[in-house]
Design an enzyme around this catalytic site. Structure first.
Site, short mmCIF file in Angstrom:
data_model
loop_
_atom_site.label_atom_id
_atom_site.label_comp_id
_atom_site.label_asym_id
_atom_site.label_seq_id
_atom_site.Cartn_x
_atom_site.Cartn_y
_atom_site.Cartn_z
N PRO A 1 34.89 60.27 32.80
CA PRO A 1 34.46 59.81 34.11
C PRO A 1 33.61 60.87 34.82
CG PRO A 1 36.81 59.45 33.85
CD PRO A 1 36.35 60.21 32.66
N GLY A 2 32.59 60.41 35.49
CA GLY A 2 31.80 61.30 36.31
C GLY A 2 30.80 62.15 35.57
N GLY B 1 27.98 61.10 34.38
CA GLY B 1 26.61 60.68 34.63
C GLY B 1 26.13 59.51 33.79
N THR C 1 26.45 56.22 34.45
CA THR C 1 25.79 55.26 35.32
C THR C 1 24.45 55.81 35.78
OG1 THR C 1 28.00 54.73 36.04
CG2 THR C 1 26.20 53.73 37.24
N HIS D 1 58.29 82.38 39.37
CA HIS D 1 57.77 81.35 38.47
C HIS D 1 56.32 81.64 38.11
CE1 HIS D 1 57.57 77.04 37.09
NE2 HIS D 1 56.29 77.30 37.24
N GLU D 2 55.50 81.84 39.13
CA GLU D 2 54.08 82.07 38.86
C GLU D 2 53.86 83.40 38.13
OE1 GLU D 2 52.13 79.72 39.06
OE2 GLU D 2 53.18 78.37 40.42
N1 LIG Z 1 24.01 65.08 34.61
C1 LIG Z 1 24.06 64.91 35.95
N2 LIG Z 1 23.06 65.35 36.71
C2 LIG Z 1 23.09 65.19 38.04
N3 LIG Z 1 24.09 64.60 38.71
C3 LIG Z 1 25.12 64.13 38.01
C4 LIG Z 1 25.15 64.27 36.59
N4 LIG Z 1 26.29 63.71 36.14
C5 LIG Z 1 26.93 63.25 37.23
N5 LIG Z 1 26.25 63.51 38.36
C6 LIG Z 1 26.67 63.16 39.72
O1 LIG Z 1 27.90 62.46 39.66
C7 LIG Z 1 27.77 61.18 40.22
C8 LIG Z 1 28.61 60.18 39.46
O2 LIG Z 1 28.09 59.97 38.18
P1 LIG Z 1 28.18 58.59 37.44
O3 LIG Z 1 28.60 57.51 38.37
O4 LIG Z 1 26.92 58.38 36.70
O5 LIG Z 1 29.37 58.88 36.45
P2 LIG Z 1 29.91 57.92 35.31
O6 LIG Z 1 29.85 58.70 34.05
O7 LIG Z 1 29.23 56.64 35.34
O8 LIG Z 1 31.41 57.81 35.77
P3 LIG Z 1 32.39 56.59 35.49
O9 LIG Z 1 32.74 56.64 34.06
O10 LIG Z 1 33.55 56.93 36.37
O11 LIG Z 1 31.65 55.37 35.90
C9 LIG Z 1 26.33 60.87 40.18
O12 LIG Z 1 25.96 60.00 41.19
C10 LIG Z 1 25.69 62.24 40.36
O13 LIG Z 1 25.62 62.56 41.72
ZN LIG Z 2 54.58 76.33 36.57
#
Ligand SMILES: Nc1ncnc2c1ncn2[C@@H]1O[C@H](COP(=O)(O)OP(=O)(O)OP(=O)(O)O)[C@@H](O)[C@H]1O
Ligand SMILES: [Zn+2]
Length: 706
Positions: free
Chosen positions: A257-258, A260, A262, A478-479
């Site tokens: 996730p996240g 990029g 999309t 602990h830490e």
């Molecule tokens: N390679 C990249 N370059 C620039 N910005 C990025 C990049 N990857 C992610 N981002 C930032 O993270 C945001 C979220 O990315 P995106 O929605 O494309 O993730 P995703 O892979 O589609 O996630 P998901 O699997 O949750 O849908 C983008 O709008 C952008 O701002």
């Molecule tokens: Zn711990």
């Protein structure tokens, strides 16, 4: 107590060029009630309305009959009921007892012969006749009140008719609900019931320009090249088909996730200059059977009209999950129908039809294998979490709009954020700007970024959360236990920062490690990591002779890891080189191994954890001095950095050139580097991902109960 408390923030979505269809007001259940109430009020009035006011037989006798005001009585049977309708003489209507007629039924007053003014149903025909005969004993026959017995049936009260009315009302209400539900679902403003089977795809073409380009996507060079090629297929198909090649039908973007996915797809739309349909896997799903399949058909029909074009399906796992094999709990037939339709459509168009499907998912392992076979999604483009260089480039993209103070360096930031995805980096940049703004700064400086990184990892600092001194002591030991184990185990990631400042909702303290950027782990590394994770509980055990609930998160992680080592990575001698990776949840009901193996696995996991526990205990007992000193220092200063650890424990007995050193300082002598030292003294430290970045472990971060 959380180690390396990597609470992943939800990736923020900035892509806003989705067409926004005007949403109609939300369907409100009050509407339904309103309709029902109106129906209940209206139907009886229609049915009973024209028969006058219903009264009791008694009132009829005492007020009307005895006063000789009745002109005639009409009696008829309605089902089992005997209805008597009372017509009052015109000139008697003025009497006070008939006021209710005047007010309620003005039209009757003006034209009294138009219908009965009253009716009653609580008398039998016999009793009515007797009563009239009684009261009119002395009256000549010609003046007696006539009783007209009618055979007629009031069609309004006919039960069949009532039935039909209720039916019609129900249909109206249903239509109303459907209309509301499909409202705003695309396919035209307002949404109609008839659009429910239409695809919800948003079309970007020449009019609706997408502003994202490949320049906005940092890193991901290979992925960019792959999708560029796909765009080229669409534009110059001849070039490829002339040589006998077939153009791929689709490509699957795979990554956490996240990262990029999309964003990349949007960039393709921006660059390709061909129509681009964008929708999400869940857009197909509706509670009604057959809707999903019909939406798929509609999507492809539209796409064929616009070919050459690209269809982008985000989060395809919503429909693409493997079709059930042993569906004991009952499968999702509707979803399977939708998936089948998608497979059929993908088979249906030829390679020359000029449609290419891009899809994104972060769970390629759950996808139905039929989707992945060549001829459907021929290509898989993997989009990994960015490495050092990738992160630096992403930082550069997101730093552009931020007003930066001197000394902010994308390289350093990148080194401090291992394991971060693009979305988290975007989040850090945004948080940093917000933090700087709160402090009324002119520009965002390095310290703000540092705070933002800490915050993205650990949540808000809670300096004044009240913790009792005993609890604080337990947390400190602990830490310190984690820290000592990490310091003296060769294959563990060196610990860089320990904090017992409560952060976020759950964590009372946390420790940050600096992992190497690596993708394969050896048994030694995993065991040392496990040992380090157990260090917290062991320290509590040997110091206080009792343990606390604070190690819950640690235990959860090592349990997962130990099971993974035995059942997935084949790292146990007795169980052997087998792997039971249950990504599809198939083993829930019938495991692919016997009861005996099952027992062996449990046994071995326990053994493994016990062995590591004993080993860690031995280590901490050996270094007991260091543990005491470290814990006390931690109680005093709350946050300790690598340099403090070095002061207390001496230099780490292993060469631990870190990724950070290599990247920021090039090939120079590693951790004595002035820049690194400086950072540490300013309170800037390195952050890390978890000691284990295997897919199974990813989800283990970020939960803690203490
Ligand atoms: N390679 C990249 N370059 C620039 N910005 C990025 C990049 N990857 C992610 N981002 C930032 O993270 C945001 C979220 O990315 P995106 O929605 O494309 O993730 P995703 O892979 O589609 O996630 P998901 O699997 O949750 O849908 C983008 O709008 C952008 O701002
Ligand atoms: Zn711990």
């Amino acid at each position: 107590m959380k180690d390396n408390n990597l609470e992943k923030p939800k990736p923020i979505r900035k892509i806003s060029n989705k067409k926004i269809t005007p949403k109609p007001p939300k369907f409100n259940i009050m509407w339904l009630y309103g309709i029902l109430i109106v129906a209940l009020l209206v139907v009886p009035t229609i049915i009973g309305g024209s028969n006058g006011r219903t009264i009791s037989f008694q009132r009829f006798e005492s007020e009307m009959l005895s006063q000789r005001d009745v002109e005639k009585i009409v009696v008829y049977k309605n089902g089992e009921l005997v209805v008597a309708e009372v017509y009052i003489k015109k000139n008697s209507l003025a009497k006070p007892q008939y006021k209710d007629v005047k007010t309620d039924q003005r039209s009757f007053t003006m034209n009294p012969s138009s219908g009965p003014q009253y009716n009653f149903t609580d008398a039998t025909y016999e009793s009515l006749k007797n009563s009239i005969a009684n009261s009119e004993k002395n009256i000549p026959d010609s003046e007696k009140t006539p009783i007209v017995y009618e055979q007629h049936e009031n069609w309004l009260t006919n039960s069949l008719f009532q039935f039909i009315i209720m039916g019609v009302l129900l249909v109206v209400v249903w239509l109303f609900i459907m209309r509301r539900m499909s409202g705003g679902s695309g396919g035209g403003p307002g949404g109609q019931i008839f659009n429910i089977g239409k695809s919800k795809a948003t079309l970007f073409d020449k009019e609706a320009q997408v502003s994202v380009t490949f320049n906005d996507v940092a890193g991901l060079e290979e992925a960019k090249q792959e999708v560029m090629e796909i765009v080229d297929f669409l534009k110059n198909p001849k070039k490829y088909t002339n040589l006998g090649g077939k153009i791929p039908k689709g490509a699957l973007l795979v990554g956490s996730p996240g990262t990029g996915k999309t964003l990349l797809a949007k960039a393709v739309a921006g660059e390709a200059q061909v129509p681009f349909f964008s929708l999400s896997g869940s857009d197909f799903v509706e509670m009604f059977v057959g809707v999903g399949a019909s939406r798929v058909r509609d999507l492809f029909r539209q796409a064929k009209d616009k070919a050459p074009c690209i269809i982008f399906i985000d989060e395809i796992d919503a429909i693409g999950r493997a079709r059930g094999k042993n569906n004991i709990v009952g499968g999702n037939d509707e979803r399977e129908n939708t998936l089948n339709q998608l497979l059929v459509e993908m088979d249906g168009f030829g390679t020359d039809s000029g449609i290419i499907i891009l899809a994104a998912t972060n769970r390629p392992d759950v996808l139905d294998s039929a989707l992945l076979r060549p001829g459907r999604f021929d290509r898989q483009v993997s989009i990994d979490k960015p490495d050092l260089v990738g992160r630096e480039q992403i930082f550069k993209v997101h730093l552009k709009p931020v007003k930066l103070a001197e000394g902010v360096d994308a390289k350093k930031l990148s080194a401090q954020t291992p394991g971060f995805a693009g979305a988290e980096i975007a989040n850090v940049c945004n948080e940093a700007a917000l933090i700087a703004a709160r402090k009324n700064k002119e520009a965002v400086d390095m310290q703000d970024f540092q705070d933002a990184i800490d915050r993205v990892i650990g949540g808000l600092e809670k300096k004044n959360k009240i913790i009792s001194p005993e609890e604080k002591r337990i947390v400190a030991y602990h830490e310190a236990g984690h820290a000592i184990a990490g310091w003296f185990l060769e294959h563990a990631d060196p610990l860089v920062k320990v904090s017992i400042v409560p952060r976020g909702v759950a964590a009372l303290g946390y420790a940050q490690y600096l992992p190497k950027e690596q993708f394969l782990y050896t048994t030694e590394q995993l065991l040392d990591g496990m040992s380090m994770t157990l260090g917290g509980r062991v320290a509590e055990d040997i110091t206080f002779g009792k343990i606390s609930t604070g190690a819950q998160n640690d235990l959860e992680r090592i349990t997962k890891l130990a099971y993974a080592m035995v059942t997935i990575y084949g790292m146990n001698d007795k169980v052997g080189n087998v792997s039971f990776n249950d990504t599809q949840g198939e083993y829930q009901f019938n495991k692919p191994y016997s009861e005996k193996t099952s027992e062996l696995i449990d046994q071995e996991v326990r053994n493994q954890i016990n062995t590591v526990y004993e080993r860690t205990k031995q280590l901490l007992l050996d270094k007991r001095d260091g543990l005491e000193k470290l814990a006390n220092k931690l109680l005093e200063k709350e946050i300790l950095f690598q340099s403090d650890l070095e002061e207390i424990l001496g230099k780490r007995p292993f060469d631990h050139r870190t990724t950070y050193d290599e990247f920021v300082n090039g090939a120079t002598e590693s951790n004595q580097d002035p820049v690194a030292q400086n950072l540490v003294h300013e309170g800037i430290s390195d952050h890390s991902g978890t000691f284990n970045r295997n897919p199974e472990e990813k989800e283990a971060n970020g939960t803690d109960t203490k």
